[in-house]
Design a protein around this motif. Structure first.
Motif, PDB file in Angstrom:
ATOM      1  N   THR A  80      -7.382 -19.686  35.295  1.00  0.00           N
ATOM      2  CA  THR A  80      -6.680 -18.492  34.802  1.00  0.00           C
ATOM      3  C   THR A  80      -5.850 -17.829  35.894  1.00  0.00           C
ATOM      4  O   THR A  80      -4.802 -17.246  35.612  1.00  0.00           O
ATOM      5  CB  THR A  80      -7.668 -17.467  34.213  1.00  0.00           C
ATOM      6  OG1 THR A  80      -8.636 -17.112  35.211  1.00  0.00           O
ATOM      7  CG2 THR A  80      -8.382 -18.029  33.000  1.00  0.00           C
ATOM      8  N   ILE A 106      -8.302 -19.408  22.285  1.00  0.00           N
ATOM      9  CA  ILE A 106      -9.735 -19.602  22.502  1.00  0.00           C
ATOM     10  C   ILE A 106     -10.433 -19.642  21.154  1.00  0.00           C
ATOM     11  O   ILE A 106      -9.905 -19.162  20.146  1.00  0.00           O
ATOM     12  CB  ILE A 106     -10.352 -18.490  23.379  1.00  0.00           C
ATOM     13  CG1 ILE A 106     -10.278 -17.141  22.663  1.00  0.00           C
ATOM     14  CG2 ILE A 106      -9.694 -18.434  24.741  1.00  0.00           C
ATOM     15  CD1 ILE A 106     -11.044 -16.026  23.370  1.00  0.00           C
ATOM     16  N   GLU A 107     -11.613 -20.231  21.124  1.00  0.00           N
ATOM     17  CA  GLU A 107     -12.388 -20.297  19.886  1.00  0.00           C
ATOM     18  C   GLU A 107     -12.877 -18.906  19.482  1.00  0.00           C
ATOM     19  O   GLU A 107     -13.000 -18.017  20.311  1.00  0.00           O
ATOM     20  CB  GLU A 107     -13.585 -21.225  20.090  1.00  0.00           C
ATOM     21  CG  GLU A 107     -13.194 -22.664  20.376  1.00  0.00           C
ATOM     22  CD  GLU A 107     -14.296 -23.438  21.073  1.00  0.00           C
ATOM     23  OE1 GLU A 107     -14.537 -24.591  20.685  1.00  0.00           O
ATOM     24  OE2 GLU A 107     -14.905 -22.885  22.022  1.00  0.00           O
ATOM     25  N   ASP A 108     -13.156 -18.753  18.199  1.00  0.00           N
ATOM     26  CA  ASP A 108     -13.709 -17.499  17.683  1.00  0.00           C
ATOM     27  C   ASP A 108     -14.854 -17.831  16.728  1.00  0.00           C
ATOM     28  O   ASP A 108     -14.621 -18.406  15.664  1.00  0.00           O
ATOM     29  CB  ASP A 108     -12.634 -16.706  16.945  1.00  0.00           C
ATOM     30  CG  ASP A 108     -13.186 -15.417  16.343  1.00  0.00           C
ATOM     31  OD1 ASP A 108     -14.183 -14.894  16.891  1.00  0.00           O
ATOM     32  OD2 ASP A 108     -12.635 -14.943  15.334  1.00  0.00           O
ATOM     33  N   SER A 146     -16.497 -17.146  20.707  1.00  0.00           N
ATOM     34  CA  SER A 146     -16.377 -17.964  21.916  1.00  0.00           C
ATOM     35  C   SER A 146     -17.007 -17.268  23.107  1.00  0.00           C
ATOM     36  O   SER A 146     -16.887 -16.052  23.272  1.00  0.00           O
ATOM     37  CB  SER A 146     -14.899 -18.226  22.222  1.00  0.00           C
ATOM     38  OG  SER A 146     -14.747 -18.793  23.495  1.00  0.00           O
ATOM     39  N   CYS A 202     -15.831 -17.641  25.965  1.00  0.00           N
ATOM     40  CA  CYS A 202     -14.660 -17.174  26.731  1.00  0.00           C
ATOM     41  C   CYS A 202     -14.335 -15.723  26.418  1.00  0.00           C
ATOM     42  O   CYS A 202     -13.873 -14.980  27.282  1.00  0.00           O
ATOM     43  CB  CYS A 202     -13.445 -18.052  26.437  1.00  0.00           C
ATOM     44  SG  CYS A 202     -13.510 -19.702  27.167  1.00  0.00           S
ATOM     45  N   TYR A 203     -14.571 -15.321  25.163  1.00  0.00           N
ATOM     46  CA  TYR A 203     -14.258 -13.947  24.759  1.00  0.00           C
ATOM     47  C   TYR A 203     -15.108 -12.942  25.526  1.00  0.00           C
ATOM     48  O   TYR A 203     -14.710 -11.795  25.709  1.00  0.00           O
ATOM     49  CB  TYR A 203     -14.480 -13.785  23.258  1.00  0.00           C
ATOM     50  CG  TYR A 203     -13.902 -12.520  22.677  1.00  0.00           C
ATOM     51  CD1 TYR A 203     -12.569 -12.475  22.274  1.00  0.00           C
ATOM     52  CD2 TYR A 203     -14.675 -11.382  22.529  1.00  0.00           C
ATOM     53  CE1 TYR A 203     -12.031 -11.309  21.739  1.00  0.00           C
ATOM     54  CE2 TYR A 203     -14.155 -10.219  21.998  1.00  0.00           C
ATOM     55  CZ  TYR A 203     -12.827 -10.191  21.610  1.00  0.00           C
ATOM     56  OH  TYR A 203     -12.309  -9.030  21.087  1.00  0.00           O
ATOM     57  N   PHE A 228     -10.242 -13.286  31.656  1.00  0.00           N
ATOM     58  CA  PHE A 228      -9.007 -13.607  30.942  1.00  0.00           C
ATOM     59  C   PHE A 228      -8.098 -12.379  30.865  1.00  0.00           C
ATOM     60  O   PHE A 228      -6.896 -12.465  31.131  1.00  0.00           O
ATOM     61  CB  PHE A 228      -9.332 -14.127  29.541  1.00  0.00           C
ATOM     62  CG  PHE A 228      -9.870 -15.526  29.524  1.00  0.00           C
ATOM     63  CD1 PHE A 228      -9.044 -16.603  29.297  1.00  0.00           C
ATOM     64  CD2 PHE A 228     -11.216 -15.769  29.758  1.00  0.00           C
ATOM     65  CE1 PHE A 228      -9.536 -17.903  29.295  1.00  0.00           C
ATOM     66  CE2 PHE A 228     -11.722 -17.048  29.754  1.00  0.00           C
ATOM     67  CZ  PHE A 228     -10.883 -18.121  29.521  1.00  0.00           C
ATOM     68  N   LEU A 278      -4.907 -13.244  24.455  1.00  0.00           N
ATOM     69  CA  LEU A 278      -5.858 -14.144  23.808  1.00  0.00           C
ATOM     70  C   LEU A 278      -5.606 -14.218  22.308  1.00  0.00           C
ATOM     71  O   LEU A 278      -5.486 -13.179  21.645  1.00  0.00           O
ATOM     72  CB  LEU A 278      -7.292 -13.664  24.064  1.00  0.00           C
ATOM     73  CG  LEU A 278      -7.738 -13.547  25.524  1.00  0.00           C
ATOM     74  CD1 LEU A 278      -9.193 -13.086  25.587  1.00  0.00           C
ATOM     75  CD2 LEU A 278      -7.567 -14.856  26.264  1.00  0.00           C
ATOM     76  N   ARG A 322      -7.072 -16.269  18.714  1.00  0.00           N
ATOM     77  CA  ARG A 322      -8.325 -16.883  18.284  1.00  0.00           C
ATOM     78  C   ARG A 322      -8.115 -18.085  17.373  1.00  0.00           C
ATOM     79  O   ARG A 322      -7.223 -18.101  16.525  1.00  0.00           O
ATOM     80  CB  ARG A 322      -9.185 -15.850  17.568  1.00  0.00           C
ATOM     81  CG  ARG A 322      -9.463 -14.603  18.389  1.00  0.00           C
ATOM     82  CD  ARG A 322     -10.381 -13.673  17.639  1.00  0.00           C
ATOM     83  NE  ARG A 322     -10.515 -12.367  18.286  1.00  0.00           N
ATOM     84  CZ  ARG A 322     -11.348 -11.432  17.898  1.00  0.00           C
ATOM     85  NH1 ARG A 322     -12.133 -11.641  16.848  1.00  0.00           N
ATOM     86  NH2 ARG A 322     -11.417 -10.279  18.530  1.00  0.00           N
ATOM     87  N   PHE A 364      -8.440 -23.379  25.221  1.00  0.00           N
ATOM     88  CA  PHE A 364      -9.774 -23.451  25.828  1.00  0.00           C
ATOM     89  C   PHE A 364     -10.788 -23.791  24.736  1.00  0.00           C
ATOM     90  O   PHE A 364     -10.936 -23.044  23.772  1.00  0.00           O
ATOM     91  CB  PHE A 364     -10.139 -22.115  26.484  1.00  0.00           C
ATOM     92  CG  PHE A 364      -9.329 -21.806  27.713  1.00  0.00           C
ATOM     93  CD1 PHE A 364      -9.849 -22.038  28.983  1.00  0.00           C
ATOM     94  CD2 PHE A 364      -8.044 -21.285  27.608  1.00  0.00           C
ATOM     95  CE1 PHE A 364      -9.111 -21.755  30.121  1.00  0.00           C
ATOM     96  CE2 PHE A 364      -7.287 -21.004  28.742  1.00  0.00           C
ATOM     97  CZ  PHE A 364      -7.825 -21.241  30.003  1.00  0.00           C
ATOM     98  N   ASN A 375     -14.830 -25.570  23.730  1.00  0.00           N
ATOM     99  CA  ASN A 375     -16.190 -26.004  24.068  1.00  0.00           C
ATOM    100  C   ASN A 375     -16.650 -26.850  22.869  1.00  0.00           C
ATOM    101  O   ASN A 375     -17.376 -26.370  22.008  1.00  0.00           O
ATOM    102  CB  ASN A 375     -17.070 -24.773  24.291  1.00  0.00           C
ATOM    103  CG  ASN A 375     -18.538 -25.057  24.474  1.00  0.00           C
ATOM    104  OD1 ASN A 375     -19.361 -24.182  24.280  1.00  0.00           O
ATOM    105  ND2 ASN A 375     -18.920 -26.282  24.827  1.00  0.00           N
TER     106      ASN A 375
END
Length: 478
Positions: free
Chosen positions: A196, A208-210, A212, A214-215, A220, A227, A229, A255, A257
């Motif tokens: 980042t 990014i996933e939702d 996540s 990362c959230y 970030f 961001l 989702r 991003f 996972n």
């Protein structure tokens, strides 16, 4: 945390006054800073509020602190009658800077665990001590003579460790790479931080996933990224959503996972993996794959990482020892094109000149040892046992009040509450009853979700812990 000595002949209020005076003189509470309230300090020290009132009165009498109605108690700016001096406004500095603090819920959880170490911990995303290879690591350290050289090593990481990772990634994750394409980091979060900070710029849009993990990372936002989702269902993210975000916001990176996703435990389906590669290769988008849980597959059939079938070289792959061995080793890695590895290794060198060589040596020996595979087998078996204990407890204590999909790997169980309740109130009620968990909103979800980590508590704590959670939930829904 300091506590007054109840066996001492010195009155407790005087002990507290002396302790606070020392902390003030050491600069922990600079002039003008706000002290904890009488009630909060009494709770922290395990004393009556009246005792703290006496301690504060003692300090006020000597001019060290001053109290004002409605403003609390502060350290005097002119203590002991000294002339006013220009001191830094440390509070302003603490609130400034570009790097944001952790989310309020995460700070509250950390504070609760610090103040009450006996809490049953369903929040910390790490293995319990009993799941770590403690005896194996101790044996390796006694069997091998580690180098006496304790200077800086290659900023990419200790070369024998990178060589061991080449074999590990080929054997266990199906990834073909070379040591020159590997960067050793202190864990997945440092890998994400380097990406980042060094590969993206403020204002860039990323997907990014939702929900996540990362959230939950303010890094970030600290990097000034925007961001967007990608909703996660039982098959993972929908790749076509990436195309839509690219058209609307020109996202620059994705991003993911994909294996036993944190927090939902889902695995990206084979069909969607193929669609994903079609979309990102068409758009020229890089994918950051975080793969901490792949080898935790309970039945041993670990899903392959995206990087193992990356047709266009689109994937930056991140791995770590934290979820399969021990978080305290602080060993992670990234597989990336050499130009990226060199760029990030240069940044690492500016930050800390690289990791300590000793844990890197231990990790290299562990990967090459006969201990590694039996440890993985034992870890999977114990995680499955703990998962089943958690599911049994939830079905017993909260039948009809909670919904979840049973994961086949990972450390977490993602649950939806029926009916949903206020996250903050539920967390406080749970802490009051002796357990802690992570509210779902930390990961970007709406209120009414929770994440239970079953790898951290002891097996005998899981049933009683869920019973306490059920009490907390019922207290808010009756």
């Amino acid at each position: 945390m300091w506590k007054p000595n109840r066996q001492s002949n010195k009155p407790i209020y005087e002990q507290i006054a002396d302790h606070l005076e020392r902390r003030i003189s050491y600069g922990e509470f600079p002039p003008g800073s706000l002290l904890p309230s009488e009630r909060k300090l009494a709770e922290q020290l395990g004393v009556n509020r009246s005792t703290v009132i006496l301690a504060f009165a003692e300090l006020r009498a000597t001019g060290i602190i001053e109290s004002r109605t409605g403003s609390g108690t502060r350290v005097s700016k002119t203590k002991w009658g000294a002339l006013p001096r220009h001191t830094p406004n440390w509070s302003r500095y603490a609130e400034g800077g570009n790097f944001l603090p952790n989310l309020p819920f995460m700070r509250r959880i950390r504070e609760a665990l610090h103040q009450h170490p006996d809490l049953i911990d369903f929040a910390s995303g790490e293995l319990s001590g009993g799941l770590a290879p403690n005896e194996e690591i101790a044996s390796l350290m006694s069997e091998h003579r580690y180098t006496s050289y304790l200077g800086y090593v290659n900023p990419q990481g200790y070369t024998p460790l990178r060589e061991a990772l080449v074999s590990y990634l080929r054997q266990y994750r199906g990834i073909q790479t070379t040591e020159s394409s590997i960067l050793v980091t202190s864990g997945s979060q440092q890998s994400l931080f380097l990406i980042t900070q060094c590969l993206l710029s403020p204002g860039d849009a990323v997907a990014i996933e939702d929900p996540s993990y990362c959230y939950s990372l303010p890094m970030f936002q600290s990097a000034g990224l925007r961001l967007f989702r990608l909703p996660v269902d039982q098959h993972g993210i929908c790749p076509e959503a990436i195309r839509s975000l690219y058209k609307k916001h020109r996202i620059k990176m994705v991003f993911l996972n994909p294996n036993f996703q944190n927090p939902t435990g889902t695995v990206l389906s084979e069909e969607r993996r193929k669609e994903l590669f079609d979309v990102v290769s068409e758009l020229g988008l890089p994918v950051v794959e975080d793969d901490p849980f792949g080898l935790t597959a309970y039945r041993g059939d670990a899903p392959a990482p995206l990087k193992a079938s990356d047709p266009s070289g689109s994937v930056l792959y991140i791995g770590s020892f934290s979820k399969i061995a021990a978080s305290g080793l602080r060993i992670g890695w990234m597989v990336a094109p050499r130009s990226i590895v060199e760029r990030l290794a240069d940044a690492r060198q500016q930050m800390d000149f690289g990791l300590s060589v000793i844990p890197q040596q231990v990790a290299a020996q562990f990967l090459k040892s006969s201990y590694f595979e039996p440890h993985l087998d034992r870890l999977r078996m114990q995680l499955l046992f703990k998962r089943d204990l958690l599911i049994e407890a939830l079905r017993r204590e909260l039948a009809g009040q909670i919904e979840f999909t049973v994961p086949e790997g990972g450390l977490h169980l993602w649950c939806r509450l029926v009916p949903e309740v206020h996250d903050g109130k539920l967390l406080e009620e749970a802490i009051r009853r002796g357990i802690v968990f992570v509210p779902g909103s930390v990961y970007g979800s709406d209120s009414g979700y929770v994440r239970f980590t079953f790898a951290r508590p002891q097996a005998e704590e899981i049933g009683p812990g869920i019973a306490k959670f059920a009490e907390a939930l019922r207290s808010l829904t009756v």
